[in-house]
Design a protein around this motif. Structure first.
Motif, PDB file in Angstrom:
ATOM      1  N   HIS A  84      25.638  21.991 -12.686  1.00 34.41           N
ATOM      2  CA  HIS A  84      25.525  21.538 -11.210  1.00 34.41           C
ATOM      3  C   HIS A  84      26.846  20.967 -10.529  1.00 34.41           C
ATOM      4  CE1 HIS A  84      23.131  19.592  -7.959  1.00 34.41           C
ATOM      5  NE2 HIS A  84      24.002  18.620  -8.072  1.00 34.41           N
ATOM      6  N   PHE A  85      27.803  20.486 -11.553  1.00 28.49           N
ATOM      7  CA  PHE A  85      29.175  19.991 -11.020  1.00 28.49           C
ATOM      8  C   PHE A  85      30.284  20.914 -11.164  1.00 28.49           C
ATOM      9  CE2 PHE A  85      26.547  15.910 -11.811  1.00 28.49           C
ATOM     10  CZ  PHE A  85      26.608  15.760 -10.346  1.00 28.49           C
ATOM     11  N   LEU A  86      30.034  21.641 -12.323  1.00 26.61           N
ATOM     12  CA  LEU A  86      31.297  22.469 -12.383  1.00 26.61           C
ATOM     13  C   LEU A  86      30.938  24.067 -11.885  1.00 26.61           C
ATOM     14  CD1 LEU A  86      32.329  21.764 -16.060  1.00 26.61           C
ATOM     15  CD2 LEU A  86      33.252  20.941 -13.758  1.00 26.61           C
ATOM     16  N   ALA A  87      29.719  24.482 -12.167  1.00 27.90           N
ATOM     17  CA  ALA A  87      29.439  25.673 -11.672  1.00 27.90           C
ATOM     18  C   ALA A  87      28.789  25.772 -10.466  1.00 27.90           C
ATOM     19  CB  ALA A  87      28.402  26.429 -12.500  1.00 27.90           C
ATOM     20  N   ARG A  88      28.354  24.541  -9.733  1.00 20.38           N
ATOM     21  CA  ARG A  88      27.949  24.318  -8.562  1.00 20.38           C
ATOM     22  C   ARG A  88      26.643  24.940  -8.126  1.00 20.38           C
ATOM     23  NH1 ARG A  88      30.954  20.063  -6.628  1.00 20.38           N
ATOM     24  NH2 ARG A  88      33.201  20.482  -6.738  1.00 20.38           N
ATOM     25  N   ARG A  89      26.008  25.069  -9.227  1.00 20.45           N
ATOM     26  CA  ARG A  89      24.461  25.394  -9.067  1.00 20.45           C
ATOM     27  C   ARG A  89      23.560  24.323  -8.514  1.00 20.45           C
ATOM     28  NH1 ARG A  89      24.341  30.420 -11.858  1.00 20.45           N
ATOM     29  NH2 ARG A  89      22.281  30.683 -10.671  1.00 20.45           N
ATOM     30  N   ASP A  90      22.454  24.700  -7.687  1.00 22.76           N
ATOM     31  CA  ASP A  90      21.526  23.485  -7.393  1.00 22.76           C
ATOM     32  C   ASP A  90      20.530  23.132  -8.514  1.00 22.76           C
ATOM     33  OD1 ASP A  90      19.727  25.585  -8.053  1.00 22.76           O
ATOM     34  OD2 ASP A  90      18.948  26.070  -5.779  1.00 22.76           O
ATOM     35  N   VAL A  91      19.774  21.980  -8.129  1.00 21.54           N
ATOM     36  CA  VAL A  91      18.960  21.342  -9.271  1.00 21.54           C
ATOM     37  C   VAL A  91      18.206  22.285 -10.066  1.00 21.54           C
ATOM     38  CG1 VAL A  91      17.445  19.442  -9.476  1.00 21.54           C
ATOM     39  CG2 VAL A  91      19.415  19.287  -8.044  1.00 21.54           C
ATOM     40  N   PRO A  92      17.343  23.077  -9.277  1.00 21.01           N
ATOM     41  CA  PRO A  92      16.306  23.788 -10.319  1.00 21.01           C
ATOM     42  C   PRO A  92      17.144  24.682 -11.342  1.00 21.01           C
ATOM     43  CG  PRO A  92      15.790  24.043  -8.026  1.00 21.01           C
ATOM     44  CD  PRO A  92      17.047  23.416  -7.909  1.00 21.01           C
ATOM     45  N   ASP A  93      18.364  25.534 -10.831  1.00 19.05           N
ATOM     46  CA  ASP A  93      19.167  26.279 -11.733  1.00 19.05           C
ATOM     47  C   ASP A  93      19.643  25.488 -12.868  1.00 19.05           C
ATOM     48  OD1 ASP A  93      18.488  28.360 -10.166  1.00 19.05           O
ATOM     49  OD2 ASP A  93      20.509  28.888  -9.381  1.00 19.05           O
TER      50      ASP A  93
END
Length: 325
Positions: A84-93
């Motif tokens: 979420h914070f390093l790869a900047r993926r959304d919550v479901p991912d």
């Protein structure tokens, strides 16, 4: 240590035999599914009943369960915050990544592996029960909520109806109808009866159960080797770095967390410590891909992390056996 390593060498050899059989298609195109269903519905439940019927339940559900819960939650948190914070993926991912980093293959691979390497399949029982009855349903519900919110943002309000009641019913049905949960409950009842009265299953029942139980390890390992021969991963559409990161968290960070927790909280050592850490080193379960596919999110990572973590679990468990065996 030599017993553990020789046992693990047998596991690798049988998996290799399955790989060759899969490459040559000796058992036909649908053999992996048929073998896995035999293991899931018949052999593994029989294995659990066979061992649990006379087991000490305090050993099965005491410190082992605590280490499973805490190490799984911590490893999952590492995966979620990294995605979420390093790869900047959304919550479901990020929730799928959480599962890929912490949801163990405790049944199809875990039971036969710990049964052969450790000599006690009940070591994987706490992780099966925790994941099936608590961890998996909780994360699936979070996936349901977060994916519906994402779709609302994409499609506008009112476009997606909530399937929550149906989802809850399916989860409850899945837990109640899971043969491993049924076998665990049956084994626990038999263990309580045995502890209080000394009664055990009569031979006409115990012997068929033991016969089926004996098939769980070799059939599961052959099926696993065959499945490895049929899967292609890390293609152009795969998030390669994220897959490797999730697989490393699952097979290195997760068992390291289990080791720290077992040593600090329970001062565990010897066979008990080895069991805690080996269970945590089990690879990502197939259920993670099923959940990702169900909600249409991060499916490639879930699939590839399952395969890569399975490959990494071989050297990981070998090293753990060398250090702790």
């Amino acid at each position: 240590m030599l017993d553990v390593l020789s046992g693990f060498l047998v596991v690798i050899t049988v998996i290799a035999v399955g790989f060759v059989v899969g490459r040559q298609q000796l058992l036909g195109p649908n053999a992996v599914y048929a073998l896995n269903m035999f293991v899931f519905w018949l052999a593994t439940p029989a294995l659990l009943v066979n061992f649990l019927a006379t087991a000490d339940l305090a050993d099965v559900f005491g410190e082992n369960l605590a280490v499973v819960v805490l190490s799984s939650v911590l490893a999952g948190a590492v995966g979620f915050f990294g995605a979420h914070f390093l790869a900047r993926r959304d919550v479901p991912d990020s929730l799928v990544t959480l599962l890929a980093c912490s949801y163990c293959n405790g049944s199809n691979l875990g039971v036969p592996l710990v049964a052969h390497v450790l000599g006690d399949p009940t070591a994987s029982l706490p992780v099966i029960i925790f994941q099936t009855a608590v961890y998996g349903p909780a994360v699936v519900l979070m996936l349901d909520v977060s994916t519906r919110r994402r779709r609302r943002r994409e499609d506008g309000p009112g476009q997606v109806r909530s399937p929550a009641p149906r989802l809850v019913r399916e989860l409850l049905t899945g837990v109640v109808g899971n043969p491993l949960i049924i076998a665990a409950a049956t084994g626990v009842i038999l263990a309580v009866v045995h502890a209080r009265t000394g009664w055990a299953l009569p031979a006409p029942v115990a012997e068929p159960v033991a016969t089926l139980a004996g098939a769980a390890v070799p059939v599961a390992l052959v099926a696993f080797g065959m499945s490895m021969a049929q899967v292609r991963v890390l293609g152009p559409s795969s998030p390669g770095r994220s897959v490797w990161a999730a697989a490393v968290v699952k097979t290195v960070v997760h068992p390291a967390l289990a080791w720290v927790l077992a040593r600090v909280l329970f001062d565990a050592d010897g066979p008990a410590l080895l069991a805690f850490v080996v269970v945590a080193a089990l690879p990502t379960a197939q259920n993670v891909f099923t959940y990702a596919q169900r909600f249409g999110t991060n499916t490639v990572l879930a699939r590839d992390a399952g395969v890569v973590s399975t490959l990494l679990s071989v050297p990981s468990v070998t090293v753990i056996a060398l250090l702790l065996g």
